[in-house]
Design an enzyme around this catalytic site. Sequence first.
Site, PDB file in Angstrom:
ATOM      1  N   GLU A 115      25.132 -24.218 -13.270  1.00  0.00           N
ATOM      2  CA  GLU A 115      23.956 -23.340 -13.072  1.00  0.00           C
ATOM      3  C   GLU A 115      22.686 -24.092 -13.431  1.00  0.00           C
ATOM      4  OE1 GLU A 115      24.483 -20.147 -15.861  1.00  0.00           O
ATOM      5  OE2 GLU A 115      26.259 -19.374 -14.856  1.00  0.00           O
ATOM      6  N   ASP A 121      14.034 -22.735 -17.666  1.00  0.00           N
ATOM      7  CA  ASP A 121      13.243 -23.102 -18.836  1.00  0.00           C
ATOM      8  C   ASP A 121      12.335 -21.952 -19.246  1.00  0.00           C
ATOM      9  OD1 ASP A 121      12.406 -24.647 -20.855  1.00  0.00           O
ATOM     10  OD2 ASP A 121      11.197 -26.015 -19.658  1.00  0.00           O
ATOM     11  N   CYS A 160     -20.177 -42.140 -29.557  1.00  0.00           N
ATOM     12  CA  CYS A 160     -21.563 -42.234 -29.090  1.00  0.00           C
ATOM     13  C   CYS A 160     -22.459 -41.839 -30.255  1.00  0.00           C
ATOM     14  CB  CYS A 160     -21.754 -41.269 -27.913  1.00  0.00           C
ATOM     15  SG  CYS A 160     -23.446 -40.706 -27.711  1.00  0.00           S
ATOM     16  N   GLU A 212      17.579 -15.484 -19.107  1.00  0.00           N
ATOM     17  CA  GLU A 212      16.334 -16.182 -19.415  1.00  0.00           C
ATOM     18  C   GLU A 212      15.150 -15.435 -18.794  1.00  0.00           C
ATOM     19  OE1 GLU A 212      17.055 -18.607 -21.352  1.00  0.00           O
ATOM     20  OE2 GLU A 212      15.499 -20.149 -21.258  1.00  0.00           O
ATOM     21  N   CYS A 219     -25.676 -40.499 -22.335  1.00  0.00           N
ATOM     22  CA  CYS A 219     -27.049 -40.513 -22.890  1.00  0.00           C
ATOM     23  C   CYS A 219     -27.559 -41.915 -23.183  1.00  0.00           C
ATOM     24  CB  CYS A 219     -27.109 -39.656 -24.149  1.00  0.00           C
ATOM     25  SG  CYS A 219     -26.288 -40.430 -25.554  1.00  0.00           S
ATOM     26  N   LYS A 274      20.690 -32.304 -19.771  1.00  0.00           N
ATOM     27  CA  LYS A 274      19.230 -32.200 -19.723  1.00  0.00           C
ATOM     28  C   LYS A 274      18.637 -33.235 -18.770  1.00  0.00           C
ATOM     29  CE  LYS A 274      17.134 -29.886 -22.356  1.00  0.00           C
ATOM     30  NZ  LYS A 274      16.942 -29.503 -23.726  1.00  0.00           N
ATOM     31  N   ARG A 280      16.225 -13.935 -28.952  1.00  0.00           N
ATOM     32  CA  ARG A 280      17.382 -14.546 -29.596  1.00  0.00           C
ATOM     33  C   ARG A 280      17.201 -14.629 -31.110  1.00  0.00           C
ATOM     34  NH1 ARG A 280      20.758 -19.482 -30.079  1.00  0.00           N
ATOM     35  NH2 ARG A 280      19.042 -20.554 -31.048  1.00  0.00           N
ATOM     36  N   CYS A 328     -23.367 -45.135 -24.296  1.00  0.00           N
ATOM     37  CA  CYS A 328     -22.766 -43.874 -23.848  1.00  0.00           C
ATOM     38  C   CYS A 328     -23.020 -43.651 -22.355  1.00  0.00           C
ATOM     39  CB  CYS A 328     -23.354 -42.722 -24.669  1.00  0.00           C
ATOM     40  SG  CYS A 328     -22.894 -41.101 -24.039  1.00  0.00           S
ATOM     41  N   ALA A 346       0.839  -1.207   0.000  1.00  0.00           N
ATOM     42  CA  ALA A 346       0.000   0.000   0.000  1.00  0.00           C
ATOM     43  C   ALA A 346       0.873   1.257   0.000  1.00  0.00           C
ATOM     44  CB  ALA A 346      -0.905  -0.002   1.217  1.00  0.00           C
ATOM     45  N   CYS A 348     -27.266 -36.237 -27.153  1.00  0.00           N
ATOM     46  CA  CYS A 348     -26.344 -36.530 -26.045  1.00  0.00           C
ATOM     47  C   CYS A 348     -25.938 -35.240 -25.328  1.00  0.00           C
ATOM     48  CB  CYS A 348     -25.113 -37.253 -26.580  1.00  0.00           C
ATOM     49  SG  CYS A 348     -23.865 -37.544 -25.312  1.00  0.00           S
ATOM     50  N   SER A 390      23.619 -21.056 -28.762  1.00  0.00           N
ATOM     51  CA  SER A 390      22.834 -22.086 -28.108  1.00  0.00           C
ATOM     52  C   SER A 390      23.801 -23.021 -27.373  1.00  0.00           C
ATOM     53  CB  SER A 390      22.062 -22.822 -29.181  1.00  0.00           C
ATOM     54  OG  SER A 390      21.118 -23.621 -28.580  1.00  0.00           O
ATOM     55  N   LEU A 391      23.304 -24.079 -26.793  1.00  0.00           N
ATOM     56  CA  LEU A 391      24.186 -24.991 -26.053  1.00  0.00           C
ATOM     57  C   LEU A 391      24.088 -26.396 -26.618  1.00  0.00           C
ATOM     58  CD1 LEU A 391      23.307 -23.978 -22.378  1.00  0.00           C
ATOM     59  CD2 LEU A 391      25.510 -23.646 -23.500  1.00  0.00           C
ATOM     60  N   LYS A 419      19.494 -24.800 -15.396  1.00  0.00           N
ATOM     61  CA  LYS A 419      19.106 -24.370 -16.747  1.00  0.00           C
ATOM     62  C   LYS A 419      17.638 -23.947 -16.696  1.00  0.00           C
ATOM     63  CE  LYS A 419      19.383 -25.765 -21.576  1.00  0.00           C
ATOM     64  NZ  LYS A 419      18.070 -25.345 -21.993  1.00  0.00           N
ATOM     65  N   LYS A 439      29.652 -24.895 -17.119  1.00  0.00           N
ATOM     66  CA  LYS A 439      30.495 -23.972 -17.871  1.00  0.00           C
ATOM     67  C   LYS A 439      31.908 -24.004 -17.307  1.00  0.00           C
ATOM     68  CE  LYS A 439      26.563 -20.933 -18.554  1.00  0.00           C
ATOM     69  NZ  LYS A 439      25.861 -19.700 -18.254  1.00  0.00           N
ATOM     70  N   TYR A 478       3.899   1.459  -1.148  1.00  0.00           N
ATOM     71  CA  TYR A 478       4.536   1.560  -2.462  1.00  0.00           C
ATOM     72  C   TYR A 478       3.555   2.162  -3.473  1.00  0.00           C
ATOM     73  CZ  TYR A 478       6.923   0.550  -6.788  1.00  0.00           C
ATOM     74  OH  TYR A 478       7.517   0.699  -8.006  1.00  0.00           O
ATOM     75  N   ASP A 479       2.323   1.637  -3.458  1.00  0.00           N
ATOM     76  CA  ASP A 479       1.314   2.116  -4.423  1.00  0.00           C
ATOM     77  C   ASP A 479       1.081   3.616  -4.264  1.00  0.00           C
ATOM     78  OD1 ASP A 479       1.105  -0.383  -5.387  1.00  0.00           O
ATOM     79  OD2 ASP A 479      -0.743  -0.903  -4.305  1.00  0.00           O
ATOM     80  N   TYR A 497      22.448 -15.080 -17.370  1.00  0.00           N
ATOM     81  CA  TYR A 497      23.406 -16.177 -17.364  1.00  0.00           C
ATOM     82  C   TYR A 497      24.691 -15.833 -18.131  1.00  0.00           C
ATOM     83  CZ  TYR A 497      20.919 -17.214 -21.730  1.00  0.00           C
ATOM     84  OH  TYR A 497      20.314 -17.122 -22.952  1.00  0.00           O
TER      85      TYR A 497
HETATM   86  S1  IVH Z   1      24.351 -20.271 -21.293  1.00  0.00           S
HETATM   87  C1  IVH Z   1      26.855 -19.273 -24.891  1.00  0.00           C
HETATM   88  N1  IVH Z   1      23.147 -20.686 -19.019  1.00  0.00           N
HETATM   89  O1  IVH Z   1      19.290 -22.545 -22.616  1.00  0.00           O
HETATM   90  C2  IVH Z   1      25.989 -19.940 -23.911  1.00  0.00           C
HETATM   91  N2  IVH Z   1      21.859 -20.822 -21.013  1.00  0.00           N
HETATM   92  O2  IVH Z   1      19.570 -24.602 -24.633  1.00  0.00           O
HETATM   93  C3  IVH Z   1      24.657 -19.342 -23.790  1.00  0.00           C
HETATM   94  N3  IVH Z   1      19.486 -21.268 -20.633  1.00  0.00           N
HETATM   95  O3  IVH Z   1      19.719 -20.332 -25.321  1.00  0.00           O
HETATM   96  C4  IVH Z   1      23.740 -20.035 -22.903  1.00  0.00           C
HETATM   97  N4  IVH Z   1      19.567 -21.341 -18.446  1.00  0.00           N
HETATM   98  O4  IVH Z   1      18.216 -19.591 -23.391  1.00  0.00           O
HETATM   99  C5  IVH Z   1      23.014 -20.629 -20.351  1.00  0.00           C
HETATM  100  N5  IVH Z   1      22.174 -20.992 -16.935  1.00  0.00           N
HETATM  101  C6  IVH Z   1      22.057 -20.926 -18.253  1.00  0.00           C
HETATM  102  C7  IVH Z   1      20.818 -21.111 -18.896  1.00  0.00           C
HETATM  103  C8  IVH Z   1      20.764 -21.064 -20.287  1.00  0.00           C
HETATM  104  C9  IVH Z   1      18.778 -21.432 -19.510  1.00  0.00           C
HETATM  105  C10 IVH Z   1      18.919 -21.342 -22.000  1.00  0.00           C
HETATM  106  C11 IVH Z   1      19.363 -20.247 -22.936  1.00  0.00           C
HETATM  107  C12 IVH Z   1      20.001 -20.951 -24.092  1.00  0.00           C
HETATM  108  C13 IVH Z   1      19.376 -22.313 -23.996  1.00  0.00           C
HETATM  109  C14 IVH Z   1      20.208 -23.367 -24.689  1.00  0.00           C
END
Ligand code: IVH
Length: 668
Positions: free
Chosen positions: A112, A116, A424, A172, A409, A314, A135, A406, A31, A430, A79-80, A114, A290, A33-34, A224
Amino acid sequence: MNFVDYQKNVAQLNLWNHSYHVLDAPLISDAEYDAAFRELQTVEQENPDWLMLESPTQRVGDVVSSAFQKITHTVKMLSLANAFSIDETVDFFIKAAKELAIPLESLEIFSEPKLDGLAISLRYEKGLLRYAATRGDGEVGENVTHNIKTIQSIPLKLNTKTPPEILEVRGEVFMTKAIFEQINQLAQTQNSRAFVNPRNAAAGTIRQLNPKIAAERALQFIPYGIGEYSGEREFLRHSEIMAYLATLGFRENTNCHHFFAAEIAFDQDYQRMETLRETLPMEIDGIVYKIDDLNLQQKLGFISRSPKWAVARKFPAQVMTTTLLDVDFQVGRTGVLTPVARLKPVFVGGVTVSNATLHNMDEIERLNLCIGDSVEIHRAGDVIPKVVKVVAEGEARRAIIMPTHCPICDSRVKRVDKQAAYRCSGGLKCAAQIAERIKYYASRDCLNIRQLGAKLIEILCEQGVLTSVADIYRLTLDDISTLDGQGEKNATKILAAIEASKHTKFSTFLTALGIPEVGESTGKLLAKHFQTLGKCRAADLETLVQIPDIGEITAKNVRHFFDDEAQNQLVDNLLAAGVYWDESENESLENTQPLAGQTWVLTGTLSAPRNEIKVILERFGAKVSGSVSAKTTCVLAGEAAGSKLTQAQNLGVNIIDETQFLELIENL
Ligand code: IVH
């Protein structure tokens, strides 16, 4: 108030925001803050020239007018590579160590969760958020700043007196499990489409044109890594960058870990994260390992579009064992009976599962499933629970039998010609089919009567107020306003939405009739081909079969529908109730399919057979070709893609991976 006080107030509100949304440690009540927020708004209205870009009032801006602008990433978004076992994980780093000519055990790993969600790049110039981009294909993304600014855990201004000239923060955007459940519950009551998982919900939210919707959906962001950077500080380790980003005002990815590479260490870390997974507020789909040393990262570089210094381990689909207590048969809109497993409740992937669809009798036979068996449940992609196998046969196991009549019915149940489905035969007699038909008619893909939600339809059907689709147009204020939780104001809105729905399109009307196999795209095909209802109603089987993309089953269903007196009566009743369309607005096929005119090429290993992906693309109007040329619109590249990928890169053709593909399809 003078400008200095205004500046102080902006800083104060941003500090409160940070404590609340990043540190999870509120300093004041909501409140308070608002009240402060509203005061800031008033001051800004009175002194528009004071307005600061980082003011918290600037988070929710105007609706963007059309499709998002393209943004070229100055540093590619990669990507990874994936690893699905401990062996694949260790092998990945053995290769890296070999290339670096150092022992595996000397590699310091930063692990780290991952997250989603979807990858976003935030560009800060002199400490101020300039834009945010998706991306995209890694090189060119889309400008989604209007929605990103609504994310309270993203600072509009970096929390430092000495900001770098340029800093791209990559991370993310995701939706927590709790918010996901909340918005899906709301979707149910409002007759809008539910999202299949939090990732999908986050992606859908980021692609909205109206930032108010994103603001309501309370997304979060966790970094990340970084992209382009030009600043004073030098970093030696990835973990140092992460710590620096936290000081700038970002949320930290909790549960990260440091260890030296060794099989046992990867294994322990995996076990640890797997146990933690359930307790986390957001979905994670694996762990990212990493190499922490930035110098070693640089030496290793990249292959194709993934770094050689990081890998994603994964998680497999989540699995649990429970007992099949019973099987019910649900009657759908077209009368098809779907067996639904009633399970002893079990906690899988963050939710309690007590039901799972069994699809059809062939599936039950394939699983050799009986009531009383112990079964294994998967949540594939953490979405729809699925019974995957019988683990142990129950002592007093009972066969699952398709009812002869059914359950709603009592009409006879008949097997659909040469198909796995049973239906059915009650048709419009029905009650289950009627209720489902009404829900479908009012749904988003059909007449889109948003205010008339599935729950309300069920109640009105139970009360006998709705006994056919056309009854929608006979609803009165009294019918609705006397129901629990509805009031006159709401009822008036619902009636207005029903009235507005009367003006529709021919193709939508055909789709909404609920003819088996006639969904949105077939509705459009029929509308385009016949142009008038009279011609469509009168078409014989031969004419119907000759329409491209209309198969024999669909043709028979259409003919059968218009041969049925009750169905014809329903069509007449709807027209008599005032439903109409303008024939001059009938669509032409070309501009109704979102990927019409596009040519796609599939390459590499994809998680579904290529033929299946081809069918999906064709359904949206795209052509799928075997070779890449300058005319190719897009290449979908799976794992280990070879020469077609190189060719596409050389020709500058748009390339996307499977995650992006799924995102695209889900948004079509
Ligand atoms: S590192 C150069 N770290 O996973 C490396 N990616 O499957 C860049 N993601 O495109 C990614 N958590 O969107 C990294 N702790 C994390 C992550 C992460 C989620 C996603 C990210 C990436 C995708 C690849």
